[in-house]
Write a protein that holds these residues in place. Structure first.
Motif, mmCIF file in Angstrom:
data_model
loop_
_atom_site.group_PDB
_atom_site.id
_atom_site.type_symbol
_atom_site.label_atom_id
_atom_site.label_comp_id
_atom_site.label_asym_id
_atom_site.label_seq_id
_atom_site.Cartn_x
_atom_site.Cartn_y
_atom_site.Cartn_z
ATOM 1 N N MET A 6 10.845 -6.465 -18.949
ATOM 2 C CA MET A 6 10.931 -5.030 -18.729
ATOM 3 C C MET A 6 10.930 -4.753 -17.225
ATOM 4 S SD MET A 6 8.361 -2.022 -20.020
ATOM 5 C CE MET A 6 8.684 -2.457 -21.727
ATOM 6 N N ARG A 7 11.850 -3.926 -16.792
ATOM 7 C CA ARG A 7 11.950 -3.622 -15.372
ATOM 8 C C ARG A 7 10.789 -2.734 -14.939
ATOM 9 N NH1 ARG A 7 17.808 -1.551 -13.914
ATOM 10 N NH2 ARG A 7 16.855 -1.807 -11.860
ATOM 11 N N LYS A 8 10.310 -2.986 -13.728
ATOM 12 C CA LYS A 8 9.198 -2.197 -13.214
ATOM 13 C C LYS A 8 9.678 -0.798 -12.839
ATOM 14 C CE LYS A 8 6.641 -6.110 -11.346
ATOM 15 N NZ LYS A 8 6.066 -6.731 -10.137
ATOM 16 N N SER A 9 8.830 0.172 -13.066
ATOM 17 C CA SER A 9 9.169 1.543 -12.714
ATOM 18 C C SER A 9 9.141 1.703 -11.203
ATOM 19 C CB SER A 9 8.168 2.499 -13.354
ATOM 20 O OG SER A 9 6.892 2.321 -12.774
ATOM 21 N N CYS A 10 9.736 2.776 -10.745
ATOM 22 C CA CYS A 10 9.754 3.058 -9.310
ATOM 23 C C CYS A 10 8.335 3.246 -8.778
ATOM 24 C CB CYS A 10 10.588 4.312 -9.058
ATOM 25 S SG CYS A 10 10.703 4.810 -7.312
ATOM 26 N N GLY A 11 7.459 3.886 -9.570
ATOM 27 C CA GLY A 11 6.079 4.103 -9.144
ATOM 28 C C GLY A 11 5.323 2.809 -8.964
ATOM 29 N N GLU A 12 5.550 1.846 -9.902
ATOM 30 C CA GLU A 12 4.876 0.556 -9.800
ATOM 31 C C GLU A 12 5.328 -0.200 -8.558
ATOM 32 O OE1 GLU A 12 5.958 -1.058 -13.546
ATOM 33 O OE2 GLU A 12 4.025 -0.570 -14.479
ATOM 34 N N ARG A 13 6.652 -0.146 -8.279
ATOM 35 C CA ARG A 13 7.167 -0.833 -7.101
ATOM 36 C C ARG A 13 6.614 -0.213 -5.824
ATOM 37 N NH1 ARG A 13 12.037 -0.785 -10.139
ATOM 38 N NH2 ARG A 13 12.818 0.984 -8.923
ATOM 39 N N LEU A 14 6.518 1.111 -5.806
ATOM 40 C CA LEU A 14 5.976 1.777 -4.619
ATOM 41 C C LEU A 14 4.498 1.443 -4.422
ATOM 42 C CD1 LEU A 14 7.616 5.321 -4.848
ATOM 43 C CD2 LEU A 14 8.057 3.551 -3.130
ATOM 44 N N ALA A 15 3.735 1.406 -5.523
ATOM 45 C CA ALA A 15 2.315 1.070 -5.414
ATOM 46 C C ALA A 15 2.136 -0.354 -4.899
ATOM 47 C CB ALA A 15 1.629 1.232 -6.773
ATOM 48 N N ARG A 16 2.960 -1.279 -5.405
ATOM 49 C CA ARG A 16 2.878 -2.672 -4.957
ATOM 50 C C ARG A 16 3.230 -2.773 -3.478
ATOM 51 N NH1 ARG A 16 2.686 -7.641 -7.230
ATOM 52 N NH2 ARG A 16 3.738 -9.352 -6.164
ATOM 53 N N TYR A 17 4.256 -2.059 -3.074
ATOM 54 C CA TYR A 17 4.652 -2.081 -1.662
ATOM 55 C C TYR A 17 3.552 -1.484 -0.783
ATOM 56 C CZ TYR A 17 7.109 -0.933 2.637
ATOM 57 O OH TYR A 17 7.469 -0.822 3.954
ATOM 58 N N ALA A 18 2.903 -0.444 -1.277
ATOM 59 C CA ALA A 18 1.869 0.219 -0.481
ATOM 60 C C ALA A 18 0.687 -0.700 -0.228
ATOM 61 C CB ALA A 18 1.409 1.502 -1.190
ATOM 62 N N TRP A 19 0.200 -1.389 -1.286
ATOM 63 C CA TRP A 19 -0.967 -2.240 -1.060
ATOM 64 C C TRP A 19 -0.617 -3.430 -0.192
ATOM 65 C CZ3 TRP A 19 -1.754 -7.329 -1.810
ATOM 66 C CH2 TRP A 19 -1.048 -8.025 -2.799
ATOM 67 N N ARG A 20 0.629 -3.951 -0.335
ATOM 68 C CA ARG A 20 1.010 -5.071 0.510
ATOM 69 C C ARG A 20 1.117 -4.650 1.971
ATOM 70 N NH1 ARG A 20 2.015 -9.706 -1.649
ATOM 71 N NH2 ARG A 20 2.447 -9.912 -3.883
ATOM 72 N N THR A 21 1.681 -3.479 2.216
ATOM 73 C CA THR A 21 1.787 -2.983 3.584
ATOM 74 C C THR A 21 0.408 -2.778 4.181
ATOM 75 O OG1 THR A 21 3.864 -1.870 3.038
ATOM 76 C CG2 THR A 21 2.693 -1.124 5.010
ATOM 77 N N GLU A 22 -0.502 -2.194 3.399
ATOM 78 C CA GLU A 22 -1.859 -1.953 3.885
ATOM 79 C C GLU A 22 -2.584 -3.272 4.155
ATOM 80 O OE1 GLU A 22 -6.069 -0.136 2.219
ATOM 81 O OE2 GLU A 22 -4.194 0.299 1.165
ATOM 82 N N GLU A 23 -2.522 -4.211 3.214
ATOM 83 C CA GLU A 23 -3.278 -5.446 3.363
ATOM 84 C C GLU A 23 -2.725 -6.337 4.469
ATOM 85 O OE1 GLU A 23 -4.658 -7.734 0.228
ATOM 86 O OE2 GLU A 23 -5.641 -6.071 -0.795
ATOM 87 N N ARG A 24 -1.420 -6.354 4.635
ATOM 88 C CA ARG A 24 -0.878 -7.233 5.669
ATOM 89 C C ARG A 24 -1.369 -6.811 7.044
ATOM 90 N NH1 ARG A 24 5.156 -4.999 4.826
ATOM 91 N NH2 ARG A 24 4.871 -6.240 2.941
ATOM 92 N N TYR A 25 -1.503 -5.494 7.266
ATOM 93 C CA TYR A 25 -2.000 -5.021 8.562
ATOM 94 C C TYR A 25 -3.507 -5.211 8.679
ATOM 95 C CZ TYR A 25 2.592 -3.079 9.525
ATOM 96 O OH TYR A 25 3.939 -2.937 9.764
ATOM 97 N N VAL A 26 -4.212 -5.071 7.571
ATOM 98 C CA VAL A 26 -5.660 -5.324 7.594
ATOM 99 C C VAL A 26 -5.938 -6.770 7.957
ATOM 100 C CG1 VAL A 26 -7.717 -5.503 6.146
ATOM 101 C CG2 VAL A 26 -6.283 -3.469 6.007
ATOM 102 N N TRP A 27 -5.257 -7.700 7.283
ATOM 103 C CA TRP A 27 -5.500 -9.123 7.570
ATOM 104 C C TRP A 27 -5.035 -9.497 8.963
ATOM 105 C CZ3 TRP A 27 -9.030 -9.863 4.525
ATOM 106 C CH2 TRP A 27 -8.973 -9.630 3.154
ATOM 107 N N ALA A 28 -3.943 -8.917 9.412
ATOM 108 C CA ALA A 28 -3.487 -9.191 10.772
ATOM 109 C C ALA A 28 -4.502 -8.689 11.798
ATOM 110 C CB ALA A 28 -2.123 -8.543 11.011
ATOM 111 N N GLY A 29 -5.066 -7.508 11.540
ATOM 112 C CA GLY A 29 -6.101 -6.995 12.437
ATOM 113 C C GLY A 29 -7.343 -7.862 12.434
ATOM 114 N N CYS A 30 -7.732 -8.349 11.246
ATOM 115 C CA CYS A 30 -8.887 -9.246 11.161
ATOM 116 C C CYS A 30 -8.625 -10.552 11.901
ATOM 117 C CB CYS A 30 -9.219 -9.531 9.697
ATOM 118 S SG CYS A 30 -9.933 -8.138 8.802
ATOM 119 N N ALA A 31 -7.384 -11.058 11.794
ATOM 120 C CA ALA A 31 -7.043 -12.291 12.495
ATOM 121 C C ALA A 31 -7.149 -12.111 14.002
ATOM 122 C CB ALA A 31 -5.624 -12.728 12.111
ATOM 123 N N ALA A 32 -6.659 -10.984 14.501
ATOM 124 C CA ALA A 32 -6.753 -10.718 15.942
ATOM 125 C C ALA A 32 -8.205 -10.570 16.377
ATOM 126 C CB ALA A 32 -5.959 -9.457 16.275
#
Length: 376
Positions: A1-27
């Protein structure tokens, strides 16, 4: 079953947020390694920086969130812990606990009666020495007690909290505040579930480790009195005070002079040897740079404690969330105003804030507006 647009946006949002959080922690971790002059801290900084950087890279890809967080926990908490223990390196607190455990087993008191230099002092209550009596490195027991308490109090927050730099650093190098804060959170959580005996035992165990745990007991009693009645609060008080007394009193009677010099006089700056706890927070700055500043800081600290006490009597917390925020506020003020203080003490309000955001336990529901005045 194809993911809905809302699910894709939610997944993109948490990945965008976490990638910057982890990058900030690394720095931040890498910068900490470069700035620190303590070997255990540098080891942690390089290991954590690499773990956070890898987590950030994984967050850019398709790795599941659990995998990303597991990598962060491994790099920031587990790998440096194992490496430092294998090398026999750690914060000075580890040596203090090991020595106090040997003294407790040999003399019945974990204290040097007449400490001559800063390494002779043990500012912790007698319960902390038990981690030095147990076999192996005390960090296994300190970390295990913390994780076990947190798994019961905040089961959904264990992974994210272990990945947080403020938690991962003391976990790896041997900070003593984590089991204390974990038991405090456990005590409040059990009080919110109506388990007054368990809450008293957890808070009593924390109170036998360090003075910083004692403010949690009146907060839990106020919560129980509102939700369960005064008898429940009394049962909790008996269990808590009984547990703490059973651990602390024998050592106090064995060596009262050593107990006073180590646990009372030294933290308050009443000894010829100054405490090494000197983070540039208001209380320390007052004590160090203002004539009579130590007295001023202690007066402000006392006033803050009295105000929190009055608030418990006038407007007692009616939910775990409100109680956790009230205690976080009190301990945050104490951390800022103590003459001898460390930034590491901020783990207390941090963990209590995590408890405040834990989903409420199903039980007696009480309308509570006391938390509305406390910022979230």
């Amino acid at each position: 079953m194809r993911k809905s647009c809302g699910e894709r946006l939610a997944r993109y949002a948490w990945r965008t947020e976490e990638r910057y959080v982890w990058a900030g922690c690394a720095a931040a971790a890498t910068g900490f390694a470069l700035a620190s002059d303590l070997t255990p801290h540098r080891v942690w900084g390089w290991s954590a920086g690499a773990g956070y950087a890898l987590a950030a890279l994984l967050a850019w890809g398709s790795a599941p969130r659990r995998t990303v967080r597991a990598v962060a926990v491994a790099g920031a908490a587990l790998l440096p812990l194992v490496g430092l223990m294998a090398a026999g390196a750690g914060q000075s607190e580890v040596a203090v606990i090991e020595r106090s455990g040997h003294l407790l087993a040999a003399t019945g008191s974990p204290y040097v009666t007449a400490p001559g230099n800063v390494t002779d002092f043990n500012p912790y209550l007698p319960g902390m020495a038990l981690f030095g009596v147990l076999p192996g490195d005390p960090r296994w027991w300190l970390g295990g007690a913390f994780v076990a308490a947190l798994a019961i109090a905040c089961p959904r927050r264990v992974g994210p909290l272990l990945a947080c730099p403020l938690i991962a650093l003391p976990f790896a190098v041997g900070g003593v505040d984590l089991p204390v804060a974990g038991l405090m959170c456990l005590g409040l959580a059990l009080a919110g579930r109506g388990r007054q005996g368990g809450a008293g035992l957890a808070l009593g165990a924390a109170a036998a480790l360090k003075w910083t745990a004692w403010p949690a007991l009146p907060v839990a009693l106020a919560l129980l009195a509102v939700r369960e009645g005064r008898r429940s609060a009394l049962r909790c008080a008996v269990a808590g005070l009984g547990t703490a007394t059973a651990v602390v009193l024998p050592c106090t009677l064995t060596d009262p002079a050593g107990f006073f010099r180590n646990v009372v006089a030294f933290p308050l700056g009443l000894t010829a040897t100054a405490s090494p706890a000197g983070s540039p927070l208001p209380g320390h700055l007052l004590a160090a740079h203002v004539p009579g500043g130590r007295v001023i800081a202690l007066v402000l600290l006392t006033c803050g404690a009295l105000l929190i006490g009055v608030s418990l009597a006038v407007r007692p917390p009616q939910t775990v969330r409100a109680a956790a925020w009230r205690l976080a506020l009190g301990l945050g003020l104490a951390t800022a105003l103590m003459p001898a203080t460390r930034f590491g003490y901020l783990v207390y309000p941090l963990l209590l804030a995590a408890l405040a955001h834990e989903p409420a336990h199903r039980g007696p529901q009480v309308a509570d507006r006391s938390v509305e005045r406390i910022p979230t």
